[in-house]
Motif scaffolding. Structure first.
Motif: not given
Length: 776
Positions: A522, A525, A547, A568, A570, A573-575, A607, A609
């Protein structure tokens, strides 16, 4: 000026000064520090050091002065500064090199306070790595080739004490399969140094090209460096050229160029280790000098894949060893490296077993097998290499038949070879295909350029450790380190090469440099984001595969409901996703659990960010059509090797990817596919689509025609349409829907016939792969 105006002006001045003070006294946290590989020890202090046009670099000698250019050149680009390099330190605002003989060769210390920066090391290796760390403490915009306006070149006050975990940290470049210019090799060396990698393993010789000038044997480059250009075909779909066909694809490096490269690499603390293959992977040499083989027949330099590799050096002839000793003598004059890599892998010994010279050698030396003859071959070459003050490295096949006494083993077929070599007291370099082969895919194949195969994403590389848990402490001491390998069968361009190396080399660098206990995916990442920004500014064509959103699709054939899971690389991950024609914006729905889909639906995901989509978005259509869940019967069943999802494999909405082993494909070898769908009742239809795949390397070809027939009784069929496609050479791999439209028909049975190529252009049977029959 009245009182109110004066108050306003004073307030504005106070506000401006306050803002400037805040800007200049930024409070750093550890999250602001994004150094890769992560230093062994880092202590963050209060305050910061600011570079200015008056900052001086204080050095002792010319070699240190040369190292300062890594930063001074960047300041010149971004700020127009010509920073002075001096031999005496001023009272403040300076970066000073300090020698400490007590430190290890590659260790360094970095002490930053508000007045000065001290770089402490034993010699140039440590100073280089300290400079590279200092570079990564600066804002990423320092990498810009153009001037940066309003830049604040500030770094946090830190104390760093750093040294590598392993002494061997390598990258192998294969320039034999595809040739790369020297400028690119030098760029790669620069980028390796940025990550504190210290070995370039240079794969100069293989079947498809001899890339090093040997003055005693000019035909090696006159003939062996050139092959018939078949770049329009898949690597494993190329014909074997005749000996008299002129080669036009290739190239080689002169000895002068290579000496210059070695000298350049040395300034970056990188040792260049040449690999001169033996006894196999040498068709290019045998094409130049057929007398080096057992059969002595003229051959052409192969244009593509060779398997099995039977054109190998004759182990029975003395002239073979004389040739190799002469070649290696010239090689060692170019490369001052401690090691010489001799390959030693994938030798098919068919010719040795019937060669009178080899049999005579085996009898004279008391050898019982061809494996022992290879051991004799390698041991003999090791004695010669050792006599020149060098050490031999070979791939783990050199263990077979008995390893040479002082050889170092490079373990590529997993870690077993490395474990065995360490048990026998030999040094080991770990480079298992599972984690270190950068010719493997790093993302979903549908979104990736052609690669050799396998799946080695960034996160998997980061889990690599050269020492295996089962090793004893004594065995672990024999592990020198690890290495990434970029074989270039599928890598035709420099841009593609960069794509395969970066950012995975950053992950590998941390596994080889940083303490194991400090590694955290993490945390990495977050830091790799900063490296991505640097790569953007440096013009490096790095892969953004990490990504990419990946998916897993399942269907319940009873309820006809599809479950679509998204993931994902990561952590957390914020998918986010949208359905239908909605665009991916910051209002997209956050993914939390598999989507349940029971009708034709477009799915878009990415993804996110900072509330913005990053990388290439994921897009698919789950298509519910009239044939979903309908029974399919085949004239001849699909292969046991590729069964797809079985009975409903062609009517379950699930589409195959470019990875032909993904479990969604059904396949036939050397046969047509003839499938009959029973719609269960009379149904009005007007379009039939068949999904197919082509990957000519493993012998998978599009059908040459797809024909659709319909029937009401299952006995009497009429043809309603056909789509033809003639065979074409295809160096890549592709998905294709054969779509046949026709006037509306009310029918119960639909027959789809895919006519296979059947026979490969070079002989053998062709595969036909299909994934779904869609009916509308």
């Amino acid at each position: 000026m009245n009182v109110l105006k004066k108050v306003a002006v004073l307030a504005l001045i106070a506000f401006t000064v306050s803002c400037q003070t805040v800007k200049q006294t930024k409070v750093y946290t550890e999250k602001d520090i994004a150094i890769i590989p992560k230093p062994a020890e880092l202590k963050l202090g209060q305050g910061s050091f600011k570079f200015s046009k008056n900052t001086k670099f204080v050095v002792i000698d010319a070699s240190q002065k040369a190292l300062t250019s890594i930063l001074t050149d960047k300041f010149k680009n971004t700020s127009g500064w010509n920073l002075e390099v001096a031999d005496k330190a001023p009272s403040k605002d300076f970066v000073q090199f300090v020698i400490d003989e007590k430190l290890a060769d590659e260790a360094y210390k970095l002490e930053v306070n508000s007045d000065r920066v001290l770089i402490i090391a034993k010699g140039n290796a440590g100073f280089l790595y300290a400079i590279e760390t200092l570079r990564q403490l600066l804002p990423t915009s320092i990498e810009s080739a153009a001037k940066v306006s309003d830049a604040e070149w500030v770094i946090p006050n830190v104390t760093i004490s750093d040294q590598p975990r392993y002494k061997y940290r390598g990258l192998m470049l294969d320039v034999s399969r595809h040739f790369f210019k020297m400028d690119y090799v030098k760029k790669t060396i620069d980028r390796m140094a940025m990550l504190k990698m210290n070995v370039l393993h240079f794969h100069l010789v293989d079947d498809q090209g001899w890339r090093i000038e040997i003055k005693k044997y000019p035909k090696l480059t006159e003939i062996g460096a050139w092959r018939v250009d078949q770049e329009d075909k898949h690597w494993d779909g190329r014909y074997t050229p005749a000996a008299d066909e002129k080669g036009t694809y290739g190239g080689f490096y002169t000895q002068e160029e290579l000496k210059e490269l070695v000298a350049y690499a040395a300034t970056k603390n990188i040792e260049v280790i040449p690999e001169i293959e033996m006894p196999a992977h040498v068709s290019s040499a045998i094409a130049a000098y057929p007398e080096l083989s057992c059969h002595e027949r003229p051959i052409g330099v192969p244009s593509g894949g060779v398997w099995p590799i039977t054109d190998i050096y004759c182990a029975g002839k003395e002239n073979t060893f004389q040739f190799l000793e002469n070649v290696l003598t010239e090689v060692m004059d170019i490369f001052p490296s401690k090691y010489i890599h001799v390959g030693g892998d994938e030798a098919t010994k068919t010719n040795w077993k019937v060669c009178p010279h080899c049999n005579k050698r085996m009898e004279a030396e008391g050898l019982k097998s061809a494996e022992e003859l290879q051991s004799y071959f390698i041991k003999r070459m090791e004695r010669f290499i050792n006599s020149k003050g060098k050490k031999l490295i070979g791939w783990d096949e050199i263990l077979e038949g008995g390893i040479a006494p002082e050889a170092t083993v490079m373990s590529w077929r997993g870690v077993a070879g490395g474990i065995e070599a360490a048990k026998q007291g030999h040094d080991v370099i770990m480079t298992p295909g599972t984690h270190c082969y950068f010719d493997h895919y790093q993302g979903p194949q549908n979104e990736e350029p052609l690669a050799w195969g396998g799946y080695t994403p960034l996160s998997k590389v980061y889990t690599f450790d050269p020492v295996v848990d089962t090793m004893t402490p004594a065995e672990a001491k024999h592990v020198l380190g690890g290495q990434a390998n970029l074989w270039s069968e599928q890598i035709k361009t420099e841009a593609h090469s960069e794509y395969m190396i970066f950012p995975r080399l950053a992950a590998l660098s941390e596994t080889l440099w940083s303490p194991k206990e400090s590694r955290n995916w993490e945390d990495f990442s977050n830091r790799i984001e900063s490296m991505f920004s640097r790569y953007d500014l440096l013009g490096i064509n790095y892969a953004k595969s990490a990504y990419l959103v990946m998916h897993d699709v399942q269907i319940d054939m009873k309820t006809k409901e599809v479950s679509l899971a998204l993931k994902n690389e990561f952590t957390n991950a914020d998918i986010r996703y949208t359905l239908g024609d909605k665009k991916l914006t910051d209002q997209a729905t956050k993914y939390t659990e598999p989507l349940k889909i029971d009708k034709t639906t477009k799915v878009h995901a990415s993804l996110f960010k900072n509330n913005q989509p990053v990388g290439v978005s994921f897009n698919t259509t789950i298509e519910f059509h009239k044939a979903v869940g309908k029974k399919v019967t085949f004239k001849e069943s699909y292969s046991d090797q590729y069964k797809g999802e079985g009975e409903f494999g062609l009517t379950n909405t699930l589409r195959g990817t470019k990875n032909f082993t993904d479990g969604h494909w059904q396949a036939w070898l050397g046969k047509d596919m003839e499938a009959v769908l029973d719609m269960g009742e009379t149904t009005s239809i007007q379009e039939v689509t068949l999904g197919t795949l082509e990957n000519q390397g493993p012998g998978i070809y599009f059908p040459t025609a797809v024909t659709v027939y319909v029937s009401s009784d299952g006995k009497n069929y009429k043809e309603v349409g056909v789509q033809k496609r003639a065979f074409a050479k295809n160096p890549s791999f592709d998905l294709k829907d054969f779509k046949i439209s026709f006037e509306k028909q009310s029918v119960r049975y639909v027959k789809v016939v895919a006519t296979a190529l059947k026979t490969l252009p070079n002989g053998g049977k062709a595969w036909l792969f299909v994934d779904e029959i869609l009916i509308k």
